[in-house]
Design a protein around this motif. Structure first.
Motif, PDB file in Angstrom:
ATOM      1  N   ASP A  38       0.856  -1.175   0.000  1.00  0.00           N
ATOM      2  CA  ASP A  38       0.000   0.000   0.000  1.00  0.00           C
ATOM      3  C   ASP A  38       0.895   1.229   0.000  1.00  0.00           C
ATOM      4  O   ASP A  38       2.048   1.160   0.448  1.00  0.00           O
ATOM      5  CB  ASP A  38      -0.907   0.007   1.233  1.00  0.00           C
ATOM      6  CG  ASP A  38      -2.156   0.847   1.011  1.00  0.00           C
ATOM      7  OD1 ASP A  38      -2.234   1.517  -0.044  1.00  0.00           O
ATOM      8  OD2 ASP A  38      -3.046   0.826   1.874  1.00  0.00           O
TER       9      ASP A  38
ATOM     10  N   LYS B 173       0.962  -4.983   7.010  1.00  0.00           N
ATOM     11  CA  LYS B 173       1.247  -4.091   8.129  1.00  0.00           C
ATOM     12  C   LYS B 173       0.330  -2.871   8.141  1.00  0.00           C
ATOM     13  O   LYS B 173       0.568  -1.918   8.896  1.00  0.00           O
ATOM     14  CB  LYS B 173       2.700  -3.629   8.071  1.00  0.00           C
ATOM     15  CG  LYS B 173       3.709  -4.759   8.260  1.00  0.00           C
ATOM     16  CD  LYS B 173       5.115  -4.227   8.395  1.00  0.00           C
ATOM     17  CE  LYS B 173       6.087  -5.357   8.682  1.00  0.00           C
ATOM     18  NZ  LYS B 173       7.465  -4.868   8.905  1.00  0.00           N
ATOM     19  N   SER B 174      -0.729  -2.889   7.338  1.00  0.00           N
ATOM     20  CA  SER B 174      -1.610  -1.729   7.244  1.00  0.00           C
ATOM     21  C   SER B 174      -2.285  -1.403   8.564  1.00  0.00           C
ATOM     22  O   SER B 174      -2.638  -0.248   8.819  1.00  0.00           O
ATOM     23  CB  SER B 174      -2.668  -1.964   6.155  1.00  0.00           C
ATOM     24  OG  SER B 174      -2.070  -1.996   4.877  1.00  0.00           O
ATOM     25  N   ASP B 175      -2.484  -2.409   9.406  1.00  0.00           N
ATOM     26  CA  ASP B 175      -3.115  -2.181  10.708  1.00  0.00           C
ATOM     27  C   ASP B 175      -2.099  -1.978  11.827  1.00  0.00           C
ATOM     28  O   ASP B 175      -2.476  -1.869  12.998  1.00  0.00           O
ATOM     29  CB  ASP B 175      -4.033  -3.361  11.063  1.00  0.00           C
ATOM     30  CG  ASP B 175      -5.212  -3.486  10.107  1.00  0.00           C
ATOM     31  OD1 ASP B 175      -5.652  -2.443   9.596  1.00  0.00           O
ATOM     32  OD2 ASP B 175      -5.665  -4.617   9.872  1.00  0.00           O
TER      33      ASP B 175
ATOM     34  N   SER C 246      -5.460   3.151  -0.488  1.00  0.00           N
ATOM     35  CA  SER C 246      -6.459   2.530   0.355  1.00  0.00           C
ATOM     36  C   SER C 246      -7.615   3.451   0.655  1.00  0.00           C
ATOM     37  O   SER C 246      -8.608   3.038   1.222  1.00  0.00           O
ATOM     38  CB  SER C 246      -5.828   2.069   1.677  1.00  0.00           C
ATOM     39  OG  SER C 246      -5.252   3.174   2.350  1.00  0.00           O
TER      40      SER C 246
ATOM     41  N   LYS D 192       3.584   7.232   9.599  1.00  0.00           N
ATOM     42  CA  LYS D 192       2.963   7.809   8.405  1.00  0.00           C
ATOM     43  C   LYS D 192       2.323   9.161   8.738  1.00  0.00           C
ATOM     44  O   LYS D 192       2.442  10.124   7.976  1.00  0.00           O
ATOM     45  CB  LYS D 192       1.911   6.850   7.847  1.00  0.00           C
ATOM     46  CG  LYS D 192       1.262   7.346   6.554  1.00  0.00           C
ATOM     47  CD  LYS D 192       0.266   6.330   6.015  1.00  0.00           C
ATOM     48  CE  LYS D 192      -0.938   6.191   6.919  1.00  0.00           C
ATOM     49  NZ  LYS D 192      -1.997   5.355   6.323  1.00  0.00           N
TER      50      LYS D 192
ATOM     51  N   TRP E  61       4.478   0.561   2.197  1.00  0.00           N
ATOM     52  CA  TRP E  61       4.642  -0.464   3.217  1.00  0.00           C
ATOM     53  C   TRP E  61       3.910  -1.723   2.793  1.00  0.00           C
ATOM     54  O   TRP E  61       3.081  -1.712   1.885  1.00  0.00           O
ATOM     55  CB  TRP E  61       4.115   0.021   4.578  1.00  0.00           C
ATOM     56  CG  TRP E  61       2.652   0.360   4.578  1.00  0.00           C
ATOM     57  CD1 TRP E  61       1.606  -0.446   4.925  1.00  0.00           C
ATOM     58  CD2 TRP E  61       2.052   1.607   4.190  1.00  0.00           C
ATOM     59  NE1 TRP E  61       0.400   0.210   4.780  1.00  0.00           N
ATOM     60  CE2 TRP E  61       0.654   1.477   4.335  1.00  0.00           C
ATOM     61  CE3 TRP E  61       2.574   2.829   3.731  1.00  0.00           C
ATOM     62  CZ2 TRP E  61      -0.234   2.510   4.036  1.00  0.00           C
ATOM     63  CZ3 TRP E  61       1.685   3.856   3.432  1.00  0.00           C
ATOM     64  CH2 TRP E  61       0.313   3.692   3.593  1.00  0.00           C
TER      65      TRP E  61
ATOM     66  N   LEU F  94       1.272  -4.593   2.779  1.00  0.00           N
ATOM     67  CA  LEU F  94      -0.158  -4.559   3.081  1.00  0.00           C
ATOM     68  C   LEU F  94      -0.491  -5.278   4.382  1.00  0.00           C
ATOM     69  O   LEU F  94      -1.432  -4.906   5.085  1.00  0.00           O
ATOM     70  CB  LEU F  94      -0.954  -5.187   1.924  1.00  0.00           C
ATOM     71  CG  LEU F  94      -2.462  -4.927   1.907  1.00  0.00           C
ATOM     72  CD1 LEU F  94      -2.743  -3.435   1.804  1.00  0.00           C
ATOM     73  CD2 LEU F  94      -3.113  -5.669   0.752  1.00  0.00           C
TER      74      LEU F  94
ATOM     75  N   SER G 170      -3.976   8.193  -1.106  1.00  0.00           N
ATOM     76  CA  SER G 170      -3.620   6.870  -0.657  1.00  0.00           C
ATOM     77  C   SER G 170      -4.418   5.872  -1.462  1.00  0.00           C
ATOM     78  O   SER G 170      -5.589   6.089  -1.756  1.00  0.00           O
ATOM     79  CB  SER G 170      -3.933   6.691   0.831  1.00  0.00           C
ATOM     80  OG  SER G 170      -3.720   5.352   1.218  1.00  0.00           O
TER      81      SER G 170
ATOM     82  N   GLN H  71       1.084   5.799   0.233  1.00  0.00           N
ATOM     83  CA  GLN H  71       0.482   7.088   0.593  1.00  0.00           C
ATOM     84  C   GLN H  71       1.343   8.196   0.011  1.00  0.00           C
ATOM     85  O   GLN H  71       2.549   8.266   0.288  1.00  0.00           O
ATOM     86  CB  GLN H  71       0.417   7.242   2.113  1.00  0.00           C
ATOM     87  CG  GLN H  71       0.060   8.639   2.595  1.00  0.00           C
ATOM     88  CD  GLN H  71      -1.404   8.949   2.425  1.00  0.00           C
ATOM     89  OE1 GLN H  71      -2.239   8.254   2.993  1.00  0.00           O
ATOM     90  NE2 GLN H  71      -1.735   9.955   1.645  1.00  0.00           N
TER      91      GLN H  71
END
Length: 325
Positions: A173, A294-296, A324, A304, A290, A292, A322, A175
């Motif tokens: 993902d 680790k998105s949470d 997402s 970020k 990063w 995906l 972004s 940003q």
């Protein structure tokens, strides 16, 4: 189907993934086994275990060793991430047991080390941030490759057409932090320092210092000239690092190119002058990227957020984007 997948995962061990990585590196069962200090028959059994788990052949056997096929290469990308995460878990637990902070692995372009990264880290540590940060400086190619191998938690890099397959992959993902253009720069005593309304064609006869051939900025300045029907400048000097280019330009003999935010910063410090020539080709945006998975991760979100906050001091009018969002 879901049950079968869960069974495969439950059977898999770190030793299976480690052997897969070593086989990809050595292309030899014997050398891979030696590197892990296990017998060749044991290594052979582990390979059979992996292939049995997924019900498919992952290596082509031959006289010259074991050659991974496309399925093995696809599996290795996931395996590397798991291995790096497992190593990270061990490192964090070791650090905590020794009373030290856990670690975060950050990749950044050298130009981002001149403002964005230092300001972001200073902002974080002033607000009780207690994580040890390891920084890898490198080109977009180096950073994206390290991110792909799971060696970085987050990379501050550029979106590149050449790496579209990496960042477009559903495993990652991104940003957008900020967008900017390019500026041509010269020394304070250069004859172009006070010139106004300079045309691109007038720059052909000067001595240039440019980034290495094939770099993002080099390709863009070449595109700028080609779009104007001009042959690109041929530099007398090539420098990969922005600070090195600055020192060359400050002599007053060379002209160069750099991101507009850095050019404005250097001009404000009276180190150089920005040549008054209009450029149309924009630089690719600076992004945070990063994995995906680790998105949470709250740590990713914290860093970020700090990057976005400090990016506003570089390009406050940009729009955050972004994938997402």
């Amino acid at each position: 189907m879901k049950t079968a997948i869960n069974n495969r995962i439950s059977q898999m061990r770190i030793k299976h993934l480690t052997l897969l990585e070593r086989l990809m590196e050595y292309r030899s069962l014997r050398k891979a086994a030696e590197s892990l200090r296990i017998s060749e028959p044991s290594a052979s059994q582990l390979v059979r275990d992996i292939e049995a788990m997924f019900g498919m052949t992952l290596f082509d056997r031959g006289r010259r060793g074991m050659t991974p096929n496309l399925k093995a290469e696809a599996l290795l990308k996931r395996a590397r991430v798991i291995l790096r995460e497992a190593q990270g878990m061990e490192n964090d637990l070791t650090s905590l047991s020794e009373g030290q902070a856990s670690s975060f692995y950050l990749g950044a372009l050298p130009r981002c080390m001149q403002g964005l990264v230092p300001n972001t880290l200073a902002h974080l540590y002033r607000n009780e941030f207690n994580i040890r940060v390891h920084i890898l400086e490198g080109s977009s190619t180096v950073l994206l490759s390290a991110l792909d191998r799971g060696e970085l938690d987050l990379a501050i890099t550029r979106l590149l057409d050449d790496h579209g397959n990496v960042l477009a992959d559903t495993r990652f993902d991104t940003q957008v932090l900020y967008e900017e253009g390019m500026s041509i720069i010269c020394g304070n005593d250069h004859e172009l320092a006070k010139a106004k309304g300079v045309r691109l064609s007038e720059l052909k006869g000067y001595s240039w210092v440019l980034p290495s051939s094939g770099s993002v900025t080099r390709k863009l300045i070449e595109t700028e000239f080609l779009n104007a029907g001009l042959s690109p400048p041929k530099p007398l000097v090539e420098c990969a690092i922005s600070a090195s280019q600055l020192n060359m330009v400050r002599t007053g003999h060379f002209i160069g190119i750099c991101p507009s935010s850095i050019a404005a910063q250097w001009q404000q410090q009276k180190l150089i002058r920005v040549v008054q020539v209009a450029l149309k080709v924009p630089l690719p945006p600076i992004v945070a990227a990063w994995h995906l998975t680790k998105s949470d991760d709250p740590l990713i979100a914290t860093i970020k957020g700090a990057l976005l906050y400090n990016a506003d001091t570089i390009a406050p009018k940009r729009k955050h984007r972004s994938r997402s969002s």
